[in-house]
Design a protein around this motif. Sequence first.
Motif, PDB file in Angstrom:
ATOM      1  N   HIS A   1     -31.780 -10.397  -2.211  1.00 41.70           N
ATOM      2  CA  HIS A   1     -32.439 -10.532  -3.450  1.00 41.70           C
ATOM      3  C   HIS A   1     -31.815  -9.872  -4.628  1.00 41.70           C
ATOM      4  O   HIS A   1     -31.719 -10.278  -5.746  1.00 41.70           O
ATOM      5  CB  HIS A   1     -33.800  -9.489  -3.497  1.00 41.70           C
TER       6      HIS A   1
ATOM      7  N   ARG B   1     -26.313 -14.898   4.515  1.00 45.75           N
ATOM      8  CA  ARG B   1     -27.817 -14.419   4.412  1.00 45.75           C
ATOM      9  C   ARG B   1     -28.431 -15.125   3.043  1.00 45.75           C
ATOM     10  O   ARG B   1     -28.311 -14.621   2.099  1.00 45.75           O
ATOM     11  CB  ARG B   1     -27.779 -13.019   4.394  1.00 45.75           C
TER      12      ARG B   1
ATOM     13  N   SER C   1     -43.958 -13.754   4.458  1.00 46.40           N
ATOM     14  CA  SER C   1     -43.085 -13.558   3.229  1.00 46.40           C
ATOM     15  C   SER C   1     -43.996 -12.735   2.123  1.00 46.40           C
ATOM     16  O   SER C   1     -43.287 -11.937   1.366  1.00 46.40           O
ATOM     17  CB  SER C   1     -43.076 -15.032   2.409  1.00 46.40           C
TER      18      SER C   1
ATOM     19  N   ASP D   1     -31.494 -14.625   2.388  1.00 44.68           N
ATOM     20  CA  ASP D   1     -32.657 -13.609   1.829  1.00 44.68           C
ATOM     21  C   ASP D   1     -32.165 -12.620   0.927  1.00 44.68           C
ATOM     22  O   ASP D   1     -33.199 -11.376   0.622  1.00 44.68           O
ATOM     23  CB  ASP D   1     -33.200 -12.853   3.129  1.00 44.68           C
TER      24      ASP D   1
ATOM     25  N   LYS E   1     -42.918  -9.153   3.484  1.00 42.52           N
ATOM     26  CA  LYS E   1     -41.414  -9.044   3.705  1.00 42.52           C
ATOM     27  C   LYS E   1     -40.890  -8.221   2.624  1.00 42.52           C
ATOM     28  O   LYS E   1     -41.000  -8.210   1.215  1.00 42.52           O
ATOM     29  CB  LYS E   1     -40.598 -10.422   3.763  1.00 42.52           C
TER      30      LYS E   1
END
Length: 126
Positions: free
Chosen positions: A55, A51, A4, A53, A7
């Motif tokens: 942002h 998803r 993380s 993930d 990432k």
Amino acid sequence: MVTSATKRPVVLIVEDEFLLRTDAAEMIGNSGFDIVEAHNADEAIAVLEARPDIHVVFTDIQMPGSMDGVKLARFVRGRWPPIKIVATSGFVNVGTDDLPEGSRFLSKPYRADQIVAALRELTAAA
């Protein structure tokens, strides 16, 4: 192995014009972000549901389909509050009250440095 800590932030680009979408994807991807693309708000919502993930949503204001970029921004903020919003348009002038609090608006034509600065600022705490 990707942790993380290493990432890259994921940006969902929502743009109905193919060339503008691919240009934005290349510009943003080359600046250290992972990219997911959607043609309209309905496609974007399907991506967001699949998803966790994402942002930032980088969306055009004027799009065909069930909602424009302003409505998409409000929907995203209501359903996924942590996701940041960057909206753009070459035709519509968007006021500060039109988008959810903390969102950014960039008028077209935008420059790569404007997009990258906004994305980096919004994802600094991500």
